[in-house]
Design an enzyme around this catalytic site. Structure first.
Site, PDB file in Angstrom:
ATOM      1  N   ASP A 132       3.717  -1.214  22.012  1.00 25.43           N
ATOM      2  CA  ASP A 132       2.860  -0.536  21.048  1.00 25.43           C
ATOM      3  C   ASP A 132       1.961  -1.602  20.266  1.00 25.43           C
ATOM      4  O   ASP A 132       2.517  -2.438  19.533  1.00 25.43           O
ATOM      5  CB  ASP A 132       3.613   0.190  19.964  1.00 25.43           C
ATOM      6  CG  ASP A 132       2.767   0.772  18.851  1.00 25.43           C
ATOM      7  OD1 ASP A 132       3.061   1.498  17.916  1.00 25.43           O
ATOM      8  OD2 ASP A 132       1.616   0.228  18.729  1.00 25.43           O
ATOM      9  N   GLN A 177      -1.231  -3.095  16.286  1.00 24.14           N
ATOM     10  CA  GLN A 177      -1.575  -3.960  15.214  1.00 24.14           C
ATOM     11  C   GLN A 177      -1.531  -5.135  15.953  1.00 24.14           C
ATOM     12  O   GLN A 177      -1.593  -6.308  15.053  1.00 24.14           O
ATOM     13  CB  GLN A 177      -0.349  -3.950  14.112  1.00 24.14           C
ATOM     14  CG  GLN A 177      -0.229  -2.591  13.491  1.00 24.14           C
ATOM     15  CD  GLN A 177      -1.405  -2.364  12.485  1.00 24.14           C
ATOM     16  OE1 GLN A 177      -2.210  -3.204  12.159  1.00 24.14           O
ATOM     17  NE2 GLN A 177      -1.483  -1.102  12.222  1.00 24.14           N
TER      18      GLN A 177
HETATM   19  C1  LIG Z   1       2.188   0.072  14.936  1.00 25.84           C
HETATM   20  C2  LIG Z   1       1.442   1.461  14.845  1.00 25.84           C
HETATM   21  N1  LIG Z   1       1.665   2.244  15.953  1.00 25.84           N
HETATM   22  C3  LIG Z   1       0.945   3.510  16.217  1.00 25.84           C
HETATM   23  C4  LIG Z   1      -0.016   3.892  14.973  1.00 25.84           C
HETATM   24  C5  LIG Z   1      -0.659   5.052  15.302  1.00 25.84           C
HETATM   25  O1  LIG Z   1      -2.077   4.732  15.517  1.00 25.84           O
HETATM   26  P1  LIG Z   1      -2.793   5.948  15.635  1.00 25.84           P
HETATM   27  O2  LIG Z   1      -2.788   6.538  14.283  1.00 25.84           O
HETATM   28  O3  LIG Z   1      -4.448   5.382  15.760  1.00 25.84           O
HETATM   29  O4  LIG Z   1      -2.387   6.929  16.686  1.00 25.84           O
HETATM   30  C6  LIG Z   1      -0.190   2.972  14.108  1.00 25.84           C
HETATM   31  C7  LIG Z   1      -1.281   3.367  13.108  1.00 25.84           C
HETATM   32  N2  LIG Z   1      -0.924   2.656  11.825  1.00 25.84           N
HETATM   33  C8  LIG Z   1      -0.750   3.666  10.688  1.00 25.84           C
HETATM   34  C9  LIG Z   1      -2.045   4.712  10.634  1.00 25.84           C
HETATM   35  O5  LIG Z   1      -2.155   4.530   9.100  1.00 25.84           O
HETATM   36  N3  LIG Z   1      -1.347   3.496   8.287  1.00 25.84           N
HETATM   37  C10 LIG Z   1      -0.739   2.818   9.331  1.00 25.84           C
HETATM   38  O6  LIG Z   1       0.061   1.852   9.498  1.00 25.84           O
HETATM   39  C11 LIG Z   1       0.553   1.822  14.135  1.00 25.84           C
HETATM   40  O7  LIG Z   1       0.248   0.769  13.240  1.00 25.84           O
END
Ligand SMILES: Cc1ncc(COP(=O)(O)O)c(CN[C@@H]2CONC2=O)c1O
Length: 409
Positions: A202, A205
């Site tokens: 994943d 980030q």
């Molecule tokens: C590590 C990680 N994986 C998956 C996602 C999911 O991404 P999408 O929302 O684009 O599908 C996020 C989004 N981060 C979240 C979204 O808002 N705050 C956060 O930390 C993330 O930080």
């Protein structure tokens, strides 16, 4: 590395001119979504002004132009993450979450059965944790979690214990959106492959913040979102090794993704179109390619250095106070974010007060509820940085915390 020119970069982001009753915006919520620079905004409006058309090579000029731009955007993204197979290894989805679900349903349903194990980590985002957890229930597979130690690092001894010949998939976050931990994904890929398991990384980030080479990591699948890397919302990326995407059946059916359809059955289009059913994310995908150009022009090594320096500075400033508890690794060993709690003030109240000072941070569980449960906290406040943030903005946030103490202590 030569530092990036943050003042020049800031001029590319119109939203940063926002003020609230004279108080300037201090945007420190980049892990949730990044802001959008003029070249990416122009890419979107240019598409709708000049060559908006449905793709898949309609026999007219506009469709040809839109199709070529959309297809070439896949090549550009492939290049950005080191996918030598080009567009055939790059599926455009809606977001990281959909990329995760695509693999869970298009690969997982067909390949997981009772006795198989899916190894996650305790710091997974709900996009992977809930997806694999629910898929395990549907297939009879079992989910296991690599422990996170007291400093916020993955316990690699535990990883070596959990990943066995029963492991069919390892799904691990590259950079934790809550802790800032940068996980050793290449080592985890080696471990998975030593046991004939696949690995899904994943990268939501990591791709926005550092140079990522999916082949150097040797990830079988890799996912990230355009909106976290100066791109628009509505486009995510699923990278998959070509042979795996080739073997996988689609899980969203319809137009565009087919080759031949009869009343009896259907055959599928080539990669990656097989996984892009219906009218795809055309303007968003084209704009994502523009975002790749924008970041490459700055240089991902500068992007990484800038974010990590700001995180280290924020860590140092917050550490000045003995009522602040910071989550995750030391300040000099983390990605561009710092989650913390004030002893006497709930994260939501901290976020409210910071907002009254124009400071945008995120309060809550950051879609990592099990991790917060493990840490014994209901929520945390997260400041996350990007290319247009400055140390002065960190100072504004730290000074505003004094308000929170007074009001709520
Ligand atoms: C590590 C990680 N994986 C998956 C996602 C999911 O991404 P999408 O929302 O684009 O599908 C996020 C989004 N981060 C979240 C979204 O808002 N705050 C956060 O930390 C993330 O930080």
């Amino acid at each position: 590395t030569e530092p990036l020119d943050v003042e020049r970069i800031r001029r590319d982001f119109p939203v940063l001119e926002r003020e609230f009753d004279g108080t300037p915006l201090v945007y420190l919520d980049n892990a949730a979504t990044s802001q959008t620079p003029e070249p990416v905004i122009d890419s979107i409006t240019d598409y709708y002004r000049r060559y908006n058309a449905n793709v898949h090579r309609g026999l007219h000029q506009l469709s040809q132009e839109a199709s070529i731009a959309y297809e070439e955007a896949h090549d550009r993204v492939a290049e950005f993450i080191g996918a030598s197979g080009g567009r055939e290894e790059i599926v455009f989805t809606k977001n990281t979450t959909e990329s995760m679900n695509t693999v869970a349903y298009a690969w997982g349903l067909a390949n997981l059965e009772p006795g198989d194990e899916v190894v996650l980590t305790e710091m997974e985002h709900h996009a992977s944790l809930v997806t694999w957890q629910q898929l395990a229930k549907k297939t009879g597979a079992e989910v296991k979690y690599i422990q996170v130690d007291d400093e916020g690092y993955l316990d690699m001894d535990h990883a070596r214990e959990l990943i066995t010949d029963d492991t069919a998939m390892v799904s691990v976050v590259h950079v934790s959106n809550t802790l800032g931990t940068i996980n050793p994904v290449s080592d985890l890929a080696d471990l998975a492959h030593d046991h004939d398991s696949l690995i899904f990384v994943d990268g939501a980030q990591s791709v926005p913040h550092m140079s990522v080479d999916v082949e150097a990591i040797d990830a079988d699948f890799f996912a990230f979102s355009g909106h976290k890397m100066c791109g628009p919302t509505g486009v995510g990326v699923l990278y998959g090794k070509r042979h795996l995407l080739e073997e996988m059946q689609p899980y969203l059916y319809g137009g565009m993704m087919i080759s031949k359809v009869t009343f009896e059955d259907s055959t599928w289009h080539d990669l990656p179109w097989k996984f892009e059913a219906g009218t795809p994310v055309i303007s968003q995908g084209i704009a994502l390619a523009e975002a790749c150009d924008y970041l490459d022009e700055i240089g991902m090594d500068r992007v990484e250095q800038h974010g990590e320096r700001l995180a280290e500075y924020a860590y140092e400033r917050l550490s000045e106070f003995d009522d602040v508890d910071i989550l995750g690794p030391p300040g000099d060993d983390r990605a561009a974010l710092v989650s913390f709690n004030l002893d006497t003030v709930h994260a939501h109240d901290v976020s409210e007060i910071l907002n009254s000072h124009g400071v945008a941070v995120r309060a809550g569980d950051h879609c990592t509820q099990p991790l917060h449960d493990k840490l014994g906290i209901p929520a945390s406040t997260r400041a996350s940085f990007y290319i247009y943030n400055t140390q002065e903005e960190v100072d504004v946030m730290v000074e505003a915390l004094a308000d929170a103490r007074e009001l709520f202590a």
